[in-house]
Design an enzyme around this catalytic site. Sequence first.
Site, PDB file in Angstrom:
ATOM      1  N   VAL A  39      56.922 -13.896  -3.814  1.00  0.00           N
ATOM      2  CA  VAL A  39      58.097 -13.842  -4.678  1.00  0.00           C
ATOM      3  C   VAL A  39      58.946 -12.607  -4.402  1.00  0.00           C
ATOM      4  O   VAL A  39      60.127 -12.689  -4.101  1.00  0.00           O
ATOM      5  CB  VAL A  39      57.673 -13.893  -6.166  1.00  0.00           C
ATOM      6  CG1 VAL A  39      58.889 -13.766  -7.068  1.00  0.00           C
ATOM      7  CG2 VAL A  39      56.942 -15.202  -6.458  1.00  0.00           C
ATOM      8  N   GLN A  40      58.342 -11.406  -4.494  1.00  0.00           N
ATOM      9  CA  GLN A  40      59.092 -10.156  -4.331  1.00  0.00           C
ATOM     10  C   GLN A  40      59.028  -9.597  -2.913  1.00  0.00           C
ATOM     11  O   GLN A  40      59.932  -8.889  -2.480  1.00  0.00           O
ATOM     12  CB  GLN A  40      58.572  -9.099  -5.313  1.00  0.00           C
ATOM     13  CG  GLN A  40      59.041  -9.273  -6.749  1.00  0.00           C
ATOM     14  CD  GLN A  40      60.522  -8.963  -6.926  1.00  0.00           C
ATOM     15  OE1 GLN A  40      61.112  -8.232  -6.154  1.00  0.00           O
ATOM     16  NE2 GLN A  40      61.115  -9.536  -7.960  1.00  0.00           N
ATOM     17  N   HIS A 123      55.298  -4.953 -11.242  1.00  0.00           N
ATOM     18  CA  HIS A 123      54.930  -5.546 -12.532  1.00  0.00           C
ATOM     19  C   HIS A 123      53.799  -4.705 -13.088  1.00  0.00           C
ATOM     20  O   HIS A 123      52.893  -4.310 -12.351  1.00  0.00           O
ATOM     21  CB  HIS A 123      54.486  -6.994 -12.319  1.00  0.00           C
ATOM     22  CG  HIS A 123      54.261  -7.779 -13.570  1.00  0.00           C
ATOM     23  ND1 HIS A 123      54.914  -7.509 -14.755  1.00  0.00           N
ATOM     24  CD2 HIS A 123      53.443  -8.838 -13.826  1.00  0.00           C
ATOM     25  CE1 HIS A 123      54.528  -8.388 -15.669  1.00  0.00           C
ATOM     26  NE2 HIS A 123      53.633  -9.184 -15.139  1.00  0.00           N
ATOM     27  N   GLY A 152      62.888 -11.984  -6.308  1.00  0.00           N
ATOM     28  CA  GLY A 152      63.113 -11.403  -4.993  1.00  0.00           C
ATOM     29  C   GLY A 152      64.239 -12.089  -4.251  1.00  0.00           C
ATOM     30  O   GLY A 152      64.965 -11.453  -3.469  1.00  0.00           O
ATOM     31  N   ASP A 207      58.451  -7.893 -20.077  1.00  0.00           N
ATOM     32  CA  ASP A 207      58.506  -8.932 -19.052  1.00  0.00           C
ATOM     33  C   ASP A 207      57.817 -10.211 -19.517  1.00  0.00           C
ATOM     34  O   ASP A 207      58.373 -11.315 -19.383  1.00  0.00           O
ATOM     35  CB  ASP A 207      57.860  -8.420 -17.762  1.00  0.00           C
ATOM     36  CG  ASP A 207      58.035  -9.385 -16.607  1.00  0.00           C
ATOM     37  OD1 ASP A 207      59.144  -9.431 -16.050  1.00  0.00           O
ATOM     38  OD2 ASP A 207      57.078 -10.096 -16.266  1.00  0.00           O
ATOM     39  N   GLU A 243      76.706 -31.509 -21.868  1.00  0.00           N
ATOM     40  CA  GLU A 243      76.956 -30.702 -23.067  1.00  0.00           C
ATOM     41  C   GLU A 243      75.836 -29.694 -23.328  1.00  0.00           C
ATOM     42  O   GLU A 243      76.049 -28.676 -23.983  1.00  0.00           O
ATOM     43  CB  GLU A 243      77.121 -31.606 -24.294  1.00  0.00           C
ATOM     44  CG  GLU A 243      78.393 -32.435 -24.283  1.00  0.00           C
ATOM     45  CD  GLU A 243      79.666 -31.605 -24.372  1.00  0.00           C
ATOM     46  OE1 GLU A 243      79.579 -30.407 -24.749  1.00  0.00           O
ATOM     47  OE2 GLU A 243      80.742 -32.137 -24.053  1.00  0.00           O
ATOM     48  N   GLU A 247      77.481 -27.270 -18.911  1.00  0.00           N
ATOM     49  CA  GLU A 247      78.535 -26.397 -19.421  1.00  0.00           C
ATOM     50  C   GLU A 247      78.016 -24.981 -19.653  1.00  0.00           C
ATOM     51  O   GLU A 247      78.697 -23.993 -19.402  1.00  0.00           O
ATOM     52  CB  GLU A 247      79.136 -26.963 -20.709  1.00  0.00           C
ATOM     53  CG  GLU A 247      80.346 -26.174 -21.185  1.00  0.00           C
ATOM     54  CD  GLU A 247      81.089 -26.855 -22.334  1.00  0.00           C
ATOM     55  OE1 GLU A 247      82.018 -26.238 -22.861  1.00  0.00           O
ATOM     56  OE2 GLU A 247      80.736 -28.000 -22.683  1.00  0.00           O
TER      57      GLU A 247
END
Length: 347
Positions: A39-40, A123, A152, A207, A243, A247
């Site tokens: 991820v990072q 983290h 990331g 977090d 809706e 939007e």
Amino acid sequence: MIMNFGGVEENVITREEFPLEKAREVLKNEIIAIIGYGVQGPGQSLNLRDNGFNVIVGQRKGGKTWEKAVADGWVPGETLFDIEEACNRATIIQYLLSDAAQIEVWPRIKPFLTKGKALYFSHGFGITFKERTGIIPPQDVDVILVAPKGSGTSLRRMFMEGRGLNSSYAIFQDATEHAKERVIALGIGIGSGYLFETDFKREVYSDLTGERGTLMGAIQGLLLAQYEVLRENGHSPSEAFNETVEELTQSLMPLFAEKGMDWMYANCSTTAQRGALDWMGPFHDATKPVFRKLYGEVVAGNEAQRSIDSNSQPDYREKLDQELKALRESEMWRTGAVVRKLRPENN
């Protein structure tokens, strides 16, 4: 730099007062090892590399993430190594594996945390809940944190656009008396917009609450509830989705991201303004008890334990895939897939 946030003063660090050149000077003799390329890892490592820092990647050989690292330009034997070799070479170990993987891999990392090195997290989970995770660093290393306020992928995209993603920073252990300049330099190096101070506990508490709250859990629950009510009252899937989701994400979020909620309200119809102002109170009153309960569960460690327990199960990935499949195949998100294809940029 002292900044006033809603009447409360906070100390933040900007790229103007701590420029990239200064960060390079602070870390000129350091070797930064990125452990984990999920991820990072990609965003932070690529930004550091492009900013001129000495970066290597440590990853399990032969896996998908190893191949991803090679595709991103990391060279086996030169800038890409197995985990132990990367940790041995490094003076700063950026521990960017998932929380569950950090627990599993920790015994392989710890022997390489020799005196004067730095252990870096994005983290606070592993350290805050160290009695549960077993991640207890030696006393003679710096233990620091830079937590970008986004994925990331977003960190890398904004870097490529010449922008920065804001990050928090924290120092858990300052063994060298240089932990602060190290952590700030790394925060600038990965492409942070500005840096604000926290500690490991506050980072993980906020977090976990945010992920389960407005960022992911609460927003899905709110969207689904409104979508279901519209569908129950005869509105088509397309109308209900537009809706409820389209939007919000395509029109209104950019407005209040740009200048704030009041400005967004001021640029909507008077009918929308009146309704929003009248109904925000009932929604606040209905959801605040849920957020209080959520925060209490986080602080008590119950959310962390649930995460550890579930992620350590051998069939965790299979069960997760089933849950995500059910979400993806729900009517609301099947409608969303069609709506996204119909956006002008996709035609």
